[in-house]
Design a protein around this motif. Structure first.
Motif, PDB file in Angstrom:
ATOM      1  N   ASP A 239      37.278  38.680  38.441  1.00 32.94           N
ATOM      2  CA  ASP A 239      36.067  39.352  37.983  1.00 32.94           C
ATOM      3  C   ASP A 239      36.409  40.799  37.620  1.00 32.94           C
ATOM      4  OD1 ASP A 239      33.631  41.231  38.800  1.00 32.94           O
ATOM      5  OD2 ASP A 239      32.801  39.286  38.185  1.00 32.94           O
ATOM      6  N   THR A 263      41.255  39.012  33.478  1.00 34.50           N
ATOM      7  CA  THR A 263      39.902  39.176  34.007  1.00 34.50           C
ATOM      8  C   THR A 263      38.909  38.340  33.212  1.00 34.50           C
ATOM      9  OG1 THR A 263      39.036  40.974  32.602  1.00 34.50           O
ATOM     10  CG2 THR A 263      40.549  41.595  34.377  1.00 34.50           C
ATOM     11  N   THR A 264      37.682  38.317  33.712  1.00 36.74           N
ATOM     12  CA  THR A 264      36.602  37.594  33.037  1.00 36.74           C
ATOM     13  C   THR A 264      36.239  38.223  31.702  1.00 36.74           C
ATOM     14  OG1 THR A 264      35.071  38.912  34.378  1.00 36.74           O
ATOM     15  CG2 THR A 264      35.591  36.685  35.164  1.00 36.74           C
TER      16      THR A 264
END
Length: 320
Positions: A239, A263-264
């Motif tokens: 995240d 990451t997202t």
């Protein structure tokens, strides 16, 4: 006869120039190296990169350039831990068809024994470099704080032939004047360049390099003086906000953080010097998140990493 003070006949005949880049962690050595490579894109170049951590990050930042590259990781090239490999690397470049070799040293490098290293290279290779000298990059934002606790910084400045005070846009004129004065007490022959992003007149600076007589000293780089480094790895997609929170928490325990993270919100290059941290979009795929942390708190680094990670990600598995 000292190779730093008096170029031997064989060194003068050999046209392969050697230039050393020094500067503490995050000062801007890789930024300067990229500018040097662009400026000399019509020249046959060799690059020897020295990463203090066990993982090469800077090599990935320049890997699209057209040059010969040797990477030495997990120590300083001026310490016994890597000095033999450094000598072998320099000797190997002498067998290639190159015009200039740039050495990007680790941020904690103390180049006091460069003279001995070059003499050894000549003995084992039968050839010599034209050692043009060293360019030292100073971090305007953190230099005065770092200078008090990092002995290698004074040695880097003492042996420098040119000095770049980088990130001047982040510092006040008063502090910059204090930095100039400090450098002048160590190396009075130097008039530093003031700049941001290492934007200096490259060819004028390189052509102006001149070797000079210096009192040789023993390097302070030893196994015992090595800062603690840790590498965090995970294949999880993290995240973005949680990872940024993690970096903001752990940065106070480090001199330097650098690496790549999935990451997202995509892949990012992570870069942190002391408490100044940024995450820049990275437009190339990576196999896994891999981030290097160079400790400012010694062996406590591992426990700080685990604590900050748990605060942000709970029990999400990682490898340190």
């Amino acid at each position: 006869m000292s190779l730093l003070n008096n170029q031997s006949a064989i060194g003068q005949e050999n046209k392969m120039k050697l230039i050393l880049l020094t500067g503490f962690l995050g000062a801007g050595k890789t930024t300067l190296l990229k500018r040097l490579l662009k400026e000399y894109d019509d020249t046959k170049i060799g690059v020897l990169m020295n990463e203090f951590g066990e993982t090469s990050i800077d090599g990935q930042l320049i890997h699209n350039e057209d040059f010969d590259l040797i990477e030495l990781t997990n120590g300083s090239i001026f310490c016994a831990c890597l000095k033999e490999n450094f000598i072998k690397g320099l000797a190997e470049f002498l067998n290639r068809d190159l015009e200039i070799v740039f050495v990007e040293s680790s941020g904690v490098a103390d180049p006091s024994n460069m003279d001995i290293i070059l003499e050894t290279v000549t003995k084992i290779s039968g050839a010599a470099y034209h050692y043009a000298g060293s360019i030292c990059i100073v971090d305007a934002l953190y230099f005065l704080r770092q200078f008090e606790i990092i002995p290698a910084l004074e040695k880097q400045l003492y042996y420098a032939n040119e000095v770049i005070i980088n990130k001047t846009d982040l510092q006040t004129p008063e502090i910059l004047a204090e930095i100039d004065q400090k450098i002048g007490t160590i190396n009075p022959d130097i008039k530093p360049y003031h700049t941001s992003f290492c934007q200096v007149p490259i060819r004028a600076m390189v052509s102006g390099l001149k070797t000079k007589k210096m009192a040789l000293q023993d390097s302070t780089n030893t196994w015992e003086s090595r800062p603690k480094t840790s590498v965090l790895k995970t294949k999880e997609v993290l995240d973005y906000e949680k990872f940024n929170t993690f970096i903001q928490a752990i940065k106070f325990s480090t001199h330097r953080i650098k690496g790549f993270v999935q990451t997202t919100q995509g892949v990012f290059e992570v870069s942190c010097v002391n408490d100044f941290a940024v995450m820049n979009p990275w437009h190339q795929p990576i196999k896994e998140t891999e981030v290097v942390f160079i400790s400012a708190v010694g062996i406590r680094m591992t426990s700080d990493l685990l604590r900050c990670w748990k605060d942000s990600f709970g029990d999400l598995p990682i490898q340190i």
